[in-house]
Design a protein around this motif. Structure first.
Motif, mmCIF file in Angstrom:
data_model
loop_
_atom_site.group_PDB
_atom_site.id
_atom_site.type_symbol
_atom_site.label_atom_id
_atom_site.label_comp_id
_atom_site.label_asym_id
_atom_site.label_seq_id
_atom_site.Cartn_x
_atom_site.Cartn_y
_atom_site.Cartn_z
ATOM 1 N N UNK A 50 44.493 47.891 42.702
ATOM 2 C CA UNK A 50 43.960 48.886 43.634
ATOM 3 C C UNK A 50 43.181 49.983 42.927
ATOM 4 N N UNK A 51 43.598 50.341 41.722
ATOM 5 C CA UNK A 51 42.934 51.388 40.951
ATOM 6 C C UNK A 51 41.901 50.849 39.972
ATOM 7 N N UNK A 52 42.111 49.631 39.504
ATOM 8 C CA UNK A 52 41.235 49.036 38.490
ATOM 9 C C UNK A 52 40.791 47.637 38.906
ATOM 10 N N UNK A 53 40.119 47.513 40.047
ATOM 11 C CA UNK A 53 39.724 46.171 40.491
ATOM 12 C C UNK A 53 38.714 45.555 39.517
ATOM 13 N N UNK B 96 42.388 47.633 32.431
ATOM 14 C CA UNK B 96 42.681 49.062 32.562
ATOM 15 C C UNK B 96 41.715 49.876 31.702
ATOM 16 N N UNK B 97 41.401 49.377 30.511
ATOM 17 C CA UNK B 97 40.495 50.077 29.609
ATOM 18 C C UNK B 97 39.094 50.212 30.215
ATOM 19 N N UNK B 98 38.600 49.149 30.779
ATOM 20 C CA UNK B 98 37.224 49.129 31.294
ATOM 21 C C UNK B 98 37.110 49.507 32.757
ATOM 22 N N UNK B 99 38.238 49.532 33.447
ATOM 23 C CA UNK B 99 38.214 49.821 34.875
ATOM 24 C C UNK B 99 37.930 51.274 35.174
ATOM 25 N N UNK B 100 37.524 51.491 36.382
ATOM 26 C CA UNK B 100 37.253 52.864 36.831
ATOM 27 C C UNK B 100 38.345 53.286 37.785
#
Length: 130
Positions: free
Chosen positions: A61-64, A125-129
């Protein structure tokens, strides 16, 4: 949130509880102690990666993105190959089936999928927004 991963984690979690109960109560009567230990390792790693799959589903939900999708798929494949092969080895031992012992070669492949899943989780998680 990734509903498919949540549903899969729930079912694999229920299966892990059922298999764990069988291992604790019924399996000890039909196989040697070292085989029970092998089975318990399968259950333990299944549980670990059910929780990892739940984390992926929630974090989605936070880092699709593709990395989290790949992580979830890797965890599922890892459970099937790693834990599944240990369950199969236990079944072979319980039934005194010979000739299929090579199935143990699948176990490390499942372990590689677990490792790759954790790497994809990290990258997601590293690359997600957020």
């Amino acid at each position: 949130m990734h509903k498919g991963f949540l549903q899969t984690a729930a079912m694999l979690g229920a299966l892990a509880v059922a298999l764990g109960a069988f291992g604790a109560h019924g399996l000890k009567k039909i196989v040697p102690a070292e085989t029970v230990t092998t089975f318990e390792t399968g259950v333990r790693y299944q549980f670990y990666h059910v929780f990892a799959l739940l984390a992926v589903a929630i974090l989605f939900g936070s880092f699709p993105g593709k990395n989290l999708q790949y992580a979830g798929v890797c965890f599922i494949i890892g459970i099937i190959l790693f834990s599944g092969s240990l369950y199969a080895l236990t079944a072979l031992q319980a039934t005194n089936t010979v000739g299929l012992r090579g199935i143990g070669a699948i176990t490390p492949i499942g372990g590689v999928f677990f490792i790759v899943g954790w790497i994809f989780l990290f990258l997601g998680v590293l690359r997600g927004k957020a």
